[in-house]
Scaffold this motif. Structure first.
Motif, PDB file in Angstrom:
ATOM      1  N   THR A 189      -4.398 -18.422 -17.045  1.00 24.40           N
ATOM      2  CA  THR A 189      -4.477 -18.997 -18.388  1.00 24.40           C
ATOM      3  C   THR A 189      -5.157 -18.019 -19.334  1.00 24.40           C
ATOM      4  O   THR A 189      -6.041 -17.255 -18.937  1.00 24.40           O
ATOM      5  CB  THR A 189      -5.266 -20.323 -18.386  1.00 24.40           C
ATOM      6  OG1 THR A 189      -6.576 -20.095 -17.862  1.00 24.40           O
ATOM      7  CG2 THR A 189      -4.554 -21.384 -17.564  1.00 24.40           C
ATOM      8  N   ASP A 190      -4.700 -18.059 -20.587  1.00 20.43           N
ATOM      9  CA  ASP A 190      -5.251 -17.205 -21.626  1.00 20.43           C
ATOM     10  C   ASP A 190      -5.323 -18.025 -22.915  1.00 20.43           C
ATOM     11  O   ASP A 190      -4.280 -18.402 -23.462  1.00 20.43           O
ATOM     12  CB  ASP A 190      -4.353 -15.979 -21.816  1.00 20.43           C
ATOM     13  CG  ASP A 190      -4.951 -14.925 -22.713  1.00 20.43           C
ATOM     14  OD1 ASP A 190      -6.170 -14.967 -22.975  1.00 20.43           O
ATOM     15  OD2 ASP A 190      -4.188 -14.038 -23.157  1.00 20.43           O
ATOM     16  N   VAL A 191      -6.522 -18.333 -23.375  1.00 23.47           N
ATOM     17  CA  VAL A 191      -6.691 -19.095 -24.613  1.00 23.47           C
ATOM     18  C   VAL A 191      -6.266 -18.200 -25.764  1.00 23.47           C
ATOM     19  O   VAL A 191      -6.800 -17.109 -25.953  1.00 23.47           O
ATOM     20  CB  VAL A 191      -8.156 -19.573 -24.789  1.00 23.47           C
ATOM     21  CG1 VAL A 191      -8.343 -20.250 -26.139  1.00 23.47           C
ATOM     22  CG2 VAL A 191      -8.549 -20.498 -23.648  1.00 23.47           C
ATOM     23  N   ARG A 192      -5.276 -18.668 -26.526  1.00 26.43           N
ATOM     24  CA  ARG A 192      -4.700 -17.853 -27.597  1.00 26.43           C
ATOM     25  C   ARG A 192      -5.194 -18.234 -28.979  1.00 26.43           C
ATOM     26  O   ARG A 192      -5.303 -17.381 -29.854  1.00 26.43           O
ATOM     27  CB  ARG A 192      -3.172 -17.935 -27.564  1.00 26.43           C
ATOM     28  CG  ARG A 192      -2.556 -17.491 -26.269  1.00 26.43           C
ATOM     29  CD  ARG A 192      -2.947 -16.105 -25.880  1.00 26.43           C
ATOM     30  NE  ARG A 192      -2.404 -15.170 -26.853  1.00 26.43           N
ATOM     31  CZ  ARG A 192      -2.644 -13.882 -26.877  1.00 26.43           C
ATOM     32  NH1 ARG A 192      -3.448 -13.343 -25.997  1.00 26.43           N
ATOM     33  NH2 ARG A 192      -2.100 -13.116 -27.782  1.00 26.43           N
ATOM     34  N   GLU A 193      -5.444 -19.527 -29.184  1.00 24.04           N
ATOM     35  CA  GLU A 193      -5.828 -19.971 -30.524  1.00 24.04           C
ATOM     36  C   GLU A 193      -6.616 -21.274 -30.421  1.00 24.04           C
ATOM     37  O   GLU A 193      -6.248 -22.160 -29.657  1.00 24.04           O
ATOM     38  CB  GLU A 193      -4.562 -20.201 -31.354  1.00 24.04           C
ATOM     39  CG  GLU A 193      -4.781 -20.547 -32.788  1.00 24.04           C
ATOM     40  CD  GLU A 193      -3.448 -20.753 -33.511  1.00 24.04           C
ATOM     41  OE1 GLU A 193      -3.403 -21.685 -34.338  1.00 24.04           O
ATOM     42  OE2 GLU A 193      -2.479 -20.021 -33.255  1.00 24.04           O
ATOM     43  N   ILE A 194      -7.688 -21.335 -31.200  1.00 26.04           N
ATOM     44  CA  ILE A 194      -8.474 -22.561 -31.269  1.00 26.04           C
ATOM     45  C   ILE A 194      -8.474 -23.031 -32.712  1.00 26.04           C
ATOM     46  O   ILE A 194      -8.897 -22.299 -33.611  1.00 26.04           O
ATOM     47  CB  ILE A 194      -9.923 -22.338 -30.773  1.00 26.04           C
ATOM     48  CG1 ILE A 194      -9.906 -21.875 -29.317  1.00 26.04           C
ATOM     49  CG2 ILE A 194     -10.743 -23.609 -30.935  1.00 26.04           C
ATOM     50  CD1 ILE A 194     -11.261 -21.495 -28.772  1.00 26.04           C
ATOM     51  N   GLY A 195      -7.954 -24.243 -32.918  1.00 20.64           N
ATOM     52  CA  GLY A 195      -7.936 -24.850 -34.245  1.00 20.64           C
ATOM     53  C   GLY A 195      -9.068 -25.848 -34.373  1.00 20.64           C
ATOM     54  O   GLY A 195     -10.019 -25.837 -33.574  1.00 20.64           O
ATOM     55  N   HIS A 196      -8.972 -26.711 -35.356  1.00 22.13           N
ATOM     56  CA  HIS A 196     -10.019 -27.719 -35.559  1.00 22.13           C
ATOM     57  C   HIS A 196     -10.108 -28.653 -34.348  1.00 22.13           C
ATOM     58  O   HIS A 196     -11.190 -28.874 -33.806  1.00 22.13           O
ATOM     59  CB  HIS A 196      -9.749 -28.517 -36.830  1.00 22.13           C
ATOM     60  CG  HIS A 196     -10.715 -29.645 -37.028  1.00 22.13           C
ATOM     61  ND1 HIS A 196     -12.033 -29.423 -37.364  1.00 22.13           N
ATOM     62  CD2 HIS A 196     -10.572 -30.980 -36.892  1.00 22.13           C
ATOM     63  CE1 HIS A 196     -12.653 -30.584 -37.442  1.00 22.13           C
ATOM     64  NE2 HIS A 196     -11.788 -31.551 -37.163  1.00 22.13           N
ATOM     65  N   SER A 197      -8.969 -29.187 -33.925  1.00 19.76           N
ATOM     66  CA  SER A 197      -8.962 -30.103 -32.779  1.00 19.76           C
ATOM     67  C   SER A 197      -8.022 -29.647 -31.668  1.00 19.76           C
ATOM     68  O   SER A 197      -7.997 -30.247 -30.596  1.00 19.76           O
ATOM     69  CB  SER A 197      -8.559 -31.515 -33.227  1.00 19.76           C
ATOM     70  OG  SER A 197      -7.263 -31.489 -33.796  1.00 19.76           O
ATOM     71  N   SER A 198      -7.263 -28.575 -31.896  1.00 17.34           N
ATOM     72  CA  SER A 198      -6.273 -28.131 -30.914  1.00 17.34           C
ATOM     73  C   SER A 198      -6.637 -26.787 -30.292  1.00 17.34           C
ATOM     74  O   SER A 198      -7.380 -25.992 -30.873  1.00 17.34           O
ATOM     75  CB  SER A 198      -4.896 -28.021 -31.567  1.00 17.34           C
ATOM     76  OG  SER A 198      -4.903 -26.996 -32.545  1.00 17.34           O
ATOM     77  N   ILE A 199      -6.103 -26.585 -29.113  1.00 17.42           N
ATOM     78  CA  ILE A 199      -6.282 -25.330 -28.383  1.00 17.42           C
ATOM     79  C   ILE A 199      -4.919 -24.940 -27.828  1.00 17.42           C
ATOM     80  O   ILE A 199      -4.265 -25.746 -27.158  1.00 17.42           O
ATOM     81  CB  ILE A 199      -7.289 -25.484 -27.233  1.00 17.42           C
ATOM     82  CG1 ILE A 199      -8.625 -26.002 -27.756  1.00 17.42           C
ATOM     83  CG2 ILE A 199      -7.460 -24.169 -26.486  1.00 17.42           C
ATOM     84  CD1 ILE A 199      -9.590 -26.449 -26.682  1.00 17.42           C
ATOM     85  N   LYS A 200      -4.480 -23.713 -28.124  1.00 18.12           N
ATOM     86  CA  LYS A 200      -3.218 -23.198 -27.589  1.00 18.12           C
ATOM     87  C   LYS A 200      -3.531 -22.240 -26.452  1.00 18.12           C
ATOM     88  O   LYS A 200      -4.343 -21.325 -26.618  1.00 18.12           O
ATOM     89  CB  LYS A 200      -2.404 -22.499 -28.668  1.00 18.12           C
ATOM     90  CG  LYS A 200      -1.911 -23.451 -29.737  1.00 18.12           C
ATOM     91  CD  LYS A 200      -1.049 -22.752 -30.760  1.00 18.12           C
ATOM     92  CE  LYS A 200      -0.560 -23.752 -31.797  1.00 18.12           C
ATOM     93  NZ  LYS A 200       0.327 -23.105 -32.777  1.00 18.12           N
TER      94      LYS A 200
END
Length: 135
Positions: A80-91
């Protein structure tokens, strides 16, 4: 994702490692795609939970192509590789690489599939919350 590479190698962190067993097969004897997707989701939620500091849920899975079958007895490695963290979301990008039980080189891995999972952070009541709480 989907960048060409001269020497393909897994990206991200090894999150799950498991053995494909006979009871995980479809009627042709290959490991069922649903079994792989379920474990990919589990790995994505582990990674998302670390970032969110708690409960998360998958809300979307972006395009997925299966490149090769997984055979019984194969060692399945999910990265797994965390690509983007938004206000409530994680891609999170999730890659599956396997090693055949008959592979002579223990480090030889073959890419099986990849996908981007989108998760959201949840509070104790199951409502969407901010990934970073407080400060």
């Amino acid at each position: 994702m989907s960048e060409l590479d001269d020497i393909p190698a897994p990206r991200g962190h090894l999150t799950l490692k498991l053995v494909a067993r006979r009871q995980d097969t479809n009627f042709h004897g290959d490991i069922a795609a649903g079994w792989l997707v379920g474990h990919m989701e589990q790995a994505a939620e582990i990674a998302a939970g670390r970032e969110a500091g708690g409960r998360t849920a998958t809300v979307a899975i972006e395009a997925m192509d299966f490149l090769c079958p997984v055979r019984v007895g194969s060692m399945v490695n999910i990265f797994t590789d965390v690509r983007e963290i938004g206000h409530s979301s994680i891609k999170i990008d999730v890659e599956v690489w396997s090693r055949s039980p008959h592979e002579r080189d223990p480090d030889e891995l073959h890419k099986v599939t990849e996908a981007r999972f989108v998760t959201v952070a949840l509070d104790d009541n199951g409502r969407i919350r901010a990934v970073r709480q407080g400060g």
